[in-house]
Design a protein around this motif. Structure first.
Motif, PDB file in Angstrom:
ATOM      1  N   GLY A  40       1.862 -18.735  16.072  1.00 51.91           N
ATOM      2  CA  GLY A  40       1.093 -18.023  15.058  1.00 51.91           C
ATOM      3  C   GLY A  40       1.582 -16.596  14.935  1.00 51.91           C
ATOM      4  N   ILE A  41       1.615 -16.098  13.707  1.00 52.62           N
ATOM      5  CA  ILE A  41       1.985 -14.712  13.460  1.00 52.62           C
ATOM      6  C   ILE A  41       0.934 -14.112  12.537  1.00 52.62           C
ATOM      7  N   SER A  42       0.326 -13.057  13.003  1.00 50.72           N
ATOM      8  CA  SER A  42      -0.668 -12.330  12.237  1.00 50.72           C
ATOM      9  C   SER A  42      -0.183 -10.892  12.098  1.00 50.72           C
ATOM     10  N   VAL A  43      -0.198 -10.391  10.874  1.00 50.53           N
ATOM     11  CA  VAL A  43       0.165  -8.990  10.641  1.00 50.53           C
ATOM     12  C   VAL A  43      -1.037  -8.332   9.977  1.00 50.53           C
ATOM     13  N   ALA A  44      -1.684  -7.437  10.712  1.00 52.12           N
ATOM     14  CA  ALA A  44      -2.833  -6.707  10.187  1.00 52.12           C
ATOM     15  C   ALA A  44      -2.376  -5.299   9.831  1.00 52.12           C
ATOM     16  N   TYR A  45      -2.829  -4.815   8.695  1.00 53.12           N
ATOM     17  CA  TYR A  45      -2.406  -3.517   8.182  1.00 53.12           C
ATOM     18  C   TYR A  45      -3.578  -2.540   8.259  1.00 53.12           C
ATOM     19  N   PHE A  46      -3.283  -1.345   8.773  1.00 57.63           N
ATOM     20  CA  PHE A  46      -4.290  -0.315   8.942  1.00 57.63           C
ATOM     21  C   PHE A  46      -3.770   1.004   8.387  1.00 57.63           C
ATOM     22  N   ARG A  47      -4.660   1.795   7.814  1.00 55.41           N
ATOM     23  CA  ARG A  47      -4.287   3.081   7.225  1.00 55.41           C
ATOM     24  C   ARG A  47      -3.753   4.051   8.275  1.00 55.41           C
TER      25      ARG A  47
ATOM     26  N   HIS B 275       0.853  -1.194   0.000  1.00 58.72           N
ATOM     27  CA  HIS B 275       0.000   0.000   0.000  1.00 58.72           C
ATOM     28  C   HIS B 275       0.877   1.228   0.000  1.00 58.72           C
ATOM     29  N   GLU B 276       0.296   2.350  -0.305  1.00 60.03           N
ATOM     30  CA  GLU B 276       1.009   3.619  -0.289  1.00 60.03           C
ATOM     31  C   GLU B 276       1.264   4.023   1.163  1.00 60.03           C
ATOM     32  N   PRO B 277       2.540   4.152   1.553  1.00 59.56           N
ATOM     33  CA  PRO B 277       2.852   4.571   2.919  1.00 59.56           C
ATOM     34  C   PRO B 277       2.508   6.044   3.127  1.00 59.56           C
ATOM     35  N   PRO B 278       2.396   6.465   4.368  1.00 63.22           N
ATOM     36  CA  PRO B 278       2.561   5.647   5.567  1.00 63.22           C
ATOM     37  C   PRO B 278       1.269   4.930   5.930  1.00 63.22           C
ATOM     38  N   TYR B 279       1.408   3.797   6.584  1.00 61.14           N
ATOM     39  CA  TYR B 279       0.307   3.062   7.186  1.00 61.14           C
ATOM     40  C   TYR B 279       0.902   2.274   8.344  1.00 61.14           C
ATOM     41  N   TYR B 280       0.116   1.464   8.985  1.00 60.95           N
ATOM     42  CA  TYR B 280       0.569   0.784  10.200  1.00 60.95           C
ATOM     43  C   TYR B 280       0.413  -0.723  10.082  1.00 60.95           C
TER      44      TYR B 280
ATOM     45  N   ALA C  50      -6.104   5.664  14.149  1.00 60.92           N
ATOM     46  CA  ALA C  50      -7.522   5.699  14.506  1.00 60.92           C
ATOM     47  C   ALA C  50      -8.203   4.379  14.152  1.00 60.92           C
ATOM     48  N   ALA C  51      -7.846   3.790  13.025  1.00 58.94           N
ATOM     49  CA  ALA C  51      -8.420   2.498  12.629  1.00 58.94           C
ATOM     50  C   ALA C  51      -7.982   1.397  13.602  1.00 58.94           C
ATOM     51  N   ILE C  52      -6.720   1.424  14.010  1.00 58.07           N
ATOM     52  CA  ILE C  52      -6.228   0.443  14.991  1.00 58.07           C
ATOM     53  C   ILE C  52      -7.007   0.589  16.291  1.00 58.07           C
ATOM     54  N   GLU C  53      -7.189   1.804  16.727  1.00 61.05           N
ATOM     55  CA  GLU C  53      -7.900   2.070  17.982  1.00 61.05           C
ATOM     56  C   GLU C  53      -9.355   1.613  17.889  1.00 61.05           C
ATOM     57  N   GLU C  54      -9.983   1.850  16.747  1.00 64.39           N
ATOM     58  CA  GLU C  54     -11.370   1.399  16.569  1.00 64.39           C
ATOM     59  C   GLU C  54     -11.453  -0.119  16.685  1.00 64.39           C
ATOM     60  N   TRP C  55     -10.527  -0.827  16.082  1.00 58.30           N
ATOM     61  CA  TRP C  55     -10.514  -2.290  16.159  1.00 58.30           C
ATOM     62  C   TRP C  55     -10.202  -2.749  17.587  1.00 58.30           C
TER      63      TRP C  55
ATOM     64  N   VAL D  12     -13.239  -7.376  11.341  1.00 56.33           N
ATOM     65  CA  VAL D  12     -12.168  -6.406  11.123  1.00 56.33           C
ATOM     66  C   VAL D  12     -12.267  -5.781   9.733  1.00 56.33           C
ATOM     67  N   LYS D  13     -12.814  -6.510   8.777  1.00 56.53           N
ATOM     68  CA  LYS D  13     -12.978  -5.975   7.422  1.00 56.53           C
ATOM     69  C   LYS D  13     -13.951  -4.809   7.389  1.00 56.53           C
ATOM     70  N   GLU D  14     -14.787  -4.673   8.414  1.00 56.50           N
ATOM     71  CA  GLU D  14     -15.749  -3.573   8.487  1.00 56.50           C
ATOM     72  C   GLU D  14     -15.130  -2.293   9.051  1.00 56.50           C
ATOM     73  N   ILE D  15     -13.912  -2.381   9.568  1.00 58.60           N
ATOM     74  CA  ILE D  15     -13.250  -1.213  10.159  1.00 58.60           C
ATOM     75  C   ILE D  15     -12.726  -0.330   9.032  1.00 58.60           C
ATOM     76  N   PRO D  16     -13.193   0.934   8.935  1.00 65.69           N
ATOM     77  CA  PRO D  16     -12.631   1.828   7.922  1.00 65.69           C
ATOM     78  C   PRO D  16     -11.126   2.001   8.168  1.00 65.69           C
ATOM     79  N   GLY D  17     -10.343   1.805   7.129  1.00 68.66           N
ATOM     80  CA  GLY D  17      -8.897   1.909   7.269  1.00 68.66           C
ATOM     81  C   GLY D  17      -8.200   0.573   7.419  1.00 68.66           C
ATOM     82  N   PHE D  18      -8.940  -0.539   7.533  1.00 69.95           N
ATOM     83  CA  PHE D  18      -8.319  -1.862   7.543  1.00 69.95           C
ATOM     84  C   PHE D  18      -7.883  -2.183   6.122  1.00 69.95           C
ATOM     85  N   LEU D  19      -6.613  -2.577   5.953  1.00 64.59           N
ATOM     86  CA  LEU D  19      -6.050  -2.803   4.615  1.00 64.59           C
ATOM     87  C   LEU D  19      -5.856  -4.273   4.269  1.00 64.59           C
ATOM     88  N   GLY D  20      -5.846  -5.152   5.259  1.00 62.22           N
ATOM     89  CA  GLY D  20      -5.656  -6.565   4.997  1.00 62.22           C
ATOM     90  C   GLY D  20      -4.844  -7.214   6.100  1.00 62.22           C
TER      91      GLY D  20
END
Length: 121
Positions: free
Chosen positions: A67-74, A17-22, A77-82, A48-56
């Protein structure tokens, strides 16, 4: 963040994705047995797919249970919402009580991102 049972289908990494993101990195060691984990993980994956700013999300689990999970958020604020989503909070509490021996969470700002995909002929 969501956690998925071991995938039995082909997977692909989340596109750059186009940086910056988290990136939120959730590394965990599970307890024995499913104990409802798979169903809840699937539900969290839908929510989590319903959270605005969730990228995948990218996810992997070793046969030994790591287990390793890497979730990407714009944005943060999106991280906090989740993080504050009521159903996600309940799943996290249940996870500490039943599904995880241990886990760690790391949140990073992505400042560079690119990808590669082989052209198939």
């Amino acid at each position: 963040m969501s956690n998925h049972p071991i995938a039995t289908v082909a997977a692909a990494p989340v596109a750059a994705h186009e940086p910056p993101y988290y990136a939120v990195v959730f590394t965990s060691l599970r307890t024995e047995g499913d104990n409802g984990y798979g169903e809840t993980a699937e539900r969290m994956g839908e929510l989590v797919k319903e959270i605005p700013g969730f990228l995948g999300e990218d996810y992997a689990r070793t046969p030994g249970g790591l287990g390793i999970s890497v979730a990407y958020f714009r944005d943060e604020a999106a991280i906090e919402e989740w993080r504050n989503h009521l159903e996600h909070r309940a799943a996290k509490r249940h996870g500490r009580d039943h599904w995880f021996e241990r886990y760690s969470i790391h949140i990073s700002k992505v400042e560079h991102s690119h990808g590669f995909e082989r052209a198939h002929q």
